[in-house]
Design a protein around this motif. Sequence first.
Motif, short mmCIF file in Angstrom:
data_model
loop_
_atom_site.label_atom_id
_atom_site.label_comp_id
_atom_site.label_asym_id
_atom_site.label_seq_id
_atom_site.Cartn_x
_atom_site.Cartn_y
_atom_site.Cartn_z
N GLU A 138 0.84 -1.09 -0.01
CA GLU A 138 -0.07 -0.06 -0.01
C GLU A 138 0.92 1.25 -0.18
O GLU A 138 2.00 1.26 0.32
N THR A 139 0.04 2.37 -0.22
CA THR A 139 0.83 3.51 -0.18
C THR A 139 0.10 4.60 0.70
O THR A 139 -1.12 4.64 0.48
N ARG A 140 0.62 5.33 1.53
CA ARG A 140 -0.18 6.26 2.40
C ARG A 140 0.81 7.59 2.61
O ARG A 140 1.76 7.67 2.43
N THR A 141 -0.28 8.73 2.32
CA THR A 141 0.25 10.06 2.40
C THR A 141 0.06 10.54 4.07
O THR A 141 -1.05 10.50 4.46
N LEU A 142 1.36 10.78 4.80
CA LEU A 142 0.79 11.26 6.17
C LEU A 142 1.27 12.82 6.43
O LEU A 142 2.44 13.29 5.92
#
Length: 252
Positions: free
Chosen positions: A58-62
């Motif tokens: 997965e890819t997440r932007t925090l």
Amino acid sequence: MSAVYVEITATRGSAPRDAGTAMKITATGIKGTIGGGALEYSAIARAREILAQALPDETRTLPLGPSLGQCCGGSVSLRFGRTPTAIDETARRVPCTATPPERPPLLWVWGAGHVGRAVINACPPGLFDITWVDSSASRFPETVDPDIAMIPATDMPRLAARAPQEAHHLIFTYSHDIDLDLCATLLKRGFASCGLIGSATKWARFQNRLQGTGFDPASITCPIGDKSLGKHPDAIAAGTIQSLLSRLKAPA
């Protein structure tokens, strides 16, 4: 052993490391660092959830804001995957031929994360009388020079209120709130010098908050290190120790 690789794929605004930085996380260990204290802890926790539950990549932007207890003001996009990614562990050391003084200056290092450990490793032997503080004994490495005093302190600012006033301080904790409390406590207590890790955005916010409570933060150095060396912990450590040694050699 199964592993999840966490790579920074993009950044916006102030961020602790640049795109392309990666770390390897297994159920029991880590290799490398993406920096940022709370950001990294959050990434490690998520990577281990992915491992434990066999979740897909997965890819997440925090956002580096209140939800992570940080105030850098930017954001970081992370890719969690199982494809091996190059881990940057390039070490930079401070060349130093200085003769240890009869009475080494006192140096208090706050935080035993990646940067704190890099600073301890970068300190030339015998040039400082080091006290190393973190909130938990488990955060210190297993093997440390016996001349270094390691102090686990659940309330680090409370300990800082009793630190020697002639000590130099370097602040690298995992929490911006703790960093801020340490700054305020040390400004009240007094010090020989004080350096704080952080971005220009973090420091601007810290200055506003410290001034708002009656403190003058001008005597604290932030950001520390040498930007031209990069954001790797060893690079930050090299620039920081070089700066401290220059300060100590400067005429009074």
